[in-house]
Design an enzyme around this catalytic site. Structure first.
Site, mmCIF file in Angstrom:
data_model
loop_
_atom_site.group_PDB
_atom_site.id
_atom_site.type_symbol
_atom_site.label_atom_id
_atom_site.label_comp_id
_atom_site.label_asym_id
_atom_site.label_seq_id
_atom_site.Cartn_x
_atom_site.Cartn_y
_atom_site.Cartn_z
ATOM 1 N N LYS A 42 -18.312 4.236 84.934
ATOM 2 C CA LYS A 42 -18.723 5.409 85.692
ATOM 3 C C LYS A 42 -18.915 6.609 84.772
ATOM 4 C CE LYS A 42 -15.773 4.032 89.567
ATOM 5 N NZ LYS A 42 -14.435 4.321 90.147
ATOM 6 N N GLY A 43 -18.382 6.508 83.554
ATOM 7 C CA GLY A 43 -18.291 7.685 82.681
ATOM 8 C C GLY A 43 -19.613 8.332 82.311
ATOM 9 N N GLU A 98 -24.485 5.619 77.220
ATOM 10 C CA GLU A 98 -23.009 5.548 77.243
ATOM 11 C C GLU A 98 -22.425 6.956 77.157
ATOM 12 O OE1 GLU A 98 -20.388 4.169 77.852
ATOM 13 O OE2 GLU A 98 -20.116 2.178 77.000
ATOM 14 N N ASP A 99 -21.243 7.113 77.732
ATOM 15 C CA ASP A 99 -20.545 8.399 77.630
ATOM 16 C C ASP A 99 -19.912 8.558 76.250
ATOM 17 O OD1 ASP A 99 -18.766 6.324 78.108
ATOM 18 O OD2 ASP A 99 -17.580 7.391 79.611
ATOM 19 N N ASP A 102 -15.804 4.573 71.440
ATOM 20 C CA ASP A 102 -14.452 4.768 70.911
ATOM 21 C C ASP A 102 -14.192 3.640 69.901
ATOM 22 O OD1 ASP A 102 -11.741 5.397 70.687
ATOM 23 O OD2 ASP A 102 -11.202 4.737 72.676
ATOM 24 N N LYS A 130 -16.334 8.576 68.437
ATOM 25 C CA LYS A 130 -15.111 8.859 67.666
ATOM 26 C C LYS A 130 -15.170 7.993 66.409
ATOM 27 C CE LYS A 130 -12.124 9.422 71.755
ATOM 28 N NZ LYS A 130 -11.039 8.774 72.509
ATOM 29 N N PHE A 151 -8.035 11.794 72.984
ATOM 30 C CA PHE A 151 -8.539 11.477 74.314
ATOM 31 C C PHE A 151 -9.215 12.712 74.919
ATOM 32 C CE2 PHE A 151 -8.539 10.037 78.693
ATOM 33 C CZ PHE A 151 -8.851 8.696 78.521
ATOM 34 N N VAL A 152 -10.409 12.507 75.485
ATOM 35 C CA VAL A 152 -11.145 13.634 76.073
ATOM 36 C C VAL A 152 -11.492 13.350 77.538
ATOM 37 C CG1 VAL A 152 -12.128 14.544 73.929
ATOM 38 C CG2 VAL A 152 -13.344 12.715 75.139
ATOM 39 N N ASP A 158 -13.036 10.361 82.473
ATOM 40 C CA ASP A 158 -11.860 10.543 83.320
ATOM 41 C C ASP A 158 -10.548 10.277 82.588
ATOM 42 O OD1 ASP A 158 -12.168 7.635 83.148
ATOM 43 O OD2 ASP A 158 -10.699 7.545 84.773
ATOM 44 N N ARG A 164 -13.513 13.929 86.059
ATOM 45 C CA ARG A 164 -14.916 13.636 85.752
ATOM 46 C C ARG A 164 -15.811 14.824 86.085
ATOM 47 N NH1 ARG A 164 -15.291 8.062 84.783
ATOM 48 N NH2 ARG A 164 -13.973 6.725 86.047
HETATM 49 P P1 IMP Z 1 -14.656 1.448 73.578
HETATM 50 O O1 IMP Z 1 -14.985 0.057 74.025
HETATM 51 O O2 IMP Z 1 -13.274 1.515 72.972
HETATM 52 O O3 IMP Z 1 -15.707 2.030 72.652
HETATM 53 O O4 IMP Z 1 -14.523 2.352 74.837
HETATM 54 C C1 IMP Z 1 -15.583 2.658 75.632
HETATM 55 C C2 IMP Z 1 -15.146 3.165 76.990
HETATM 56 O O5 IMP Z 1 -13.775 3.598 77.029
HETATM 57 C C3 IMP Z 1 -15.955 4.377 77.338
HETATM 58 O O6 IMP Z 1 -17.164 4.015 77.985
HETATM 59 C C4 IMP Z 1 -15.005 5.166 78.228
HETATM 60 O O7 IMP Z 1 -15.148 4.760 79.563
HETATM 61 C C5 IMP Z 1 -13.628 4.819 77.736
HETATM 62 N N1 IMP Z 1 -13.092 5.844 76.804
HETATM 63 C C6 IMP Z 1 -12.925 5.749 75.463
HETATM 64 N N2 IMP Z 1 -12.406 6.878 74.941
HETATM 65 C C7 IMP Z 1 -12.249 7.716 75.983
HETATM 66 C C8 IMP Z 1 -11.766 9.073 76.085
HETATM 67 O O8 IMP Z 1 -11.398 9.765 75.116
HETATM 68 N N3 IMP Z 1 -11.760 9.601 77.337
HETATM 69 C C9 IMP Z 1 -12.168 8.913 78.446
HETATM 70 N N4 IMP Z 1 -12.629 7.660 78.388
HETATM 71 C C10 IMP Z 1 -12.676 7.067 77.167
#
Ligand code: IMP
Length: 176
Positions: A42-43, A98-99, A102, A130, A151-152, A158, A164
């Protein structure tokens, strides 16, 4: 409301300016081609809604649900698709929106999954990245802002399902 402190990191105006720049870059890149833009739920909802309005070509909007979080702030590292797009991507120019990237595992999963559907091209755009959290070699073509490994929340992102709707991006500075 949950009991957390949020310090502003990226303002509403900064987001707006950067999203306009990214839209202009994508307009040039797609150069009149038809695009299937995929909002990763949803991000990405806020970023997606603002970005597609800045892309000056024909855009079909699709939505895809993924989950990877085992609790509010830690990724399980295991990505699951909870809902899929409603159209064939075969031969299409696909834009993944993508939002945040990470660990990069979600983006990597998405690229592998969508590549199997034989699109003409895949372009990836993430509002946030990040760099210090990356755990894999995933390709992100366009990044709005590189941020520290904290964390943001806000602008679609969210914590425990909340925040959100903040119009800016804030850093969760302490948990009480
Ligand atoms: P990744 O697979 O670790 O790259 O994470 C991707 C997903 O984790 C993103 O699409 C977000 O939904 C969530 N996410 C990662 N870091 C954050 C954060 O700092 N705040 C909120 N959601 C996050």
């Amino acid at each position: 409301m949950l009991d957390i402190d949020i310090s502003p990191l990226i303002t509403e105006d900064e987001i707006k300016t950067r999203v306009q720049e990214m839209g202009a870059e994508l307009t040039d890149k797609f150069n009149g081609k038809d695009v299937v833009a995929i909002c990763v739920l949803k991000g990405s909802i806020m970023f997606f809604a603002d970005l597609i309005r800045e892309i000056k070509t024909d855009v079909v909007c699709e939505f895809l649900g993924l989950s990877s979080y085992k609790d509010a702030m830690t990724s399980s590292g295991e990505v699951k698709m909870t809902s899929d797009v409603n159209t064939s991507l075969n031969g299409k120019h696909v834009l993944i929106v993508e939002d945040i990237v990470d660990t990069g595992l979600t983006m990597q999963y998405l690229q592998n999954n969508l590549n199997n559907r034989k699109p003409a091209s895949i372009t990836t755009a993430s509002l946030l990245l990040k760099p210090d959290a990356l755990k894999c070699d995933c390709k992100v073509d366009m990044v709005g802002f590189k941020i520290p490994n904290d964390f943001v929340v806000g602008y679609g992102l969210d914590y425990g399902g909340q925040y959100r709707n903040l119009p800016f991006i804030g850093q969760v500075s302490s948990l009480n």
